[in-house]
Design a protein around this motif. Sequence first.
Motif: not given
Length: 188
Positions: A102-103, A105-106, A109-110, A112
């Motif tokens: 999950s980390v 995959d994101c 955005p994390i 940013y």
Amino acid sequence: MDIVIVPLILIILKRKVPVLTWFGIAVAAFGLYLLCITDGFTIQIGDGLVMGCAVAYSFQIILIDHYSEKTDVLKLSFMQFMFAGIVSGVVAVFAETISFQSVIDCIVPILYVAVLEVSIAFTLQIAGQKYTSAAIATVIMSLESLFAAVCGALFLHETMSVREIMGCVLMFGAFIIAQIPEMRADGK
């Protein structure tokens, strides 16, 4: 709500807030009401969470106001990020299901949020608050809603009602009114 909470905390701390600044705060709060509150005003659990966040953010503004004059802006910013990161990490371990995938995959955005919205924006906030009072800082930061609404209208072609436009006008006027005591003090 921090636009109202910060001056109230300042009164409790026995710090003076000029009358014209109070007037600007009242106008900004009313403008924010016109911009954000719909006709079907109801209070949900999320509103309570937002209120709790506003109280916490108000204390953050007061603490930045106090410490920004006494320490290096970058050191203060770093300490703020470290504290928030540690507390958030501890809460996440107990309240979230964390998966490495999950980390990954994101990650965009994390990064940013971590770099642009947190590191740069909050560091600039601390630097800016060094040169203004906490009460004025809350009025300035309340303009985030105004800019979000105006940018939504300009770039996303969202429509604004007359009420929302009036709220934007009042908020911008309040921004100017609230700063008059500081401009007089600086001799401008």
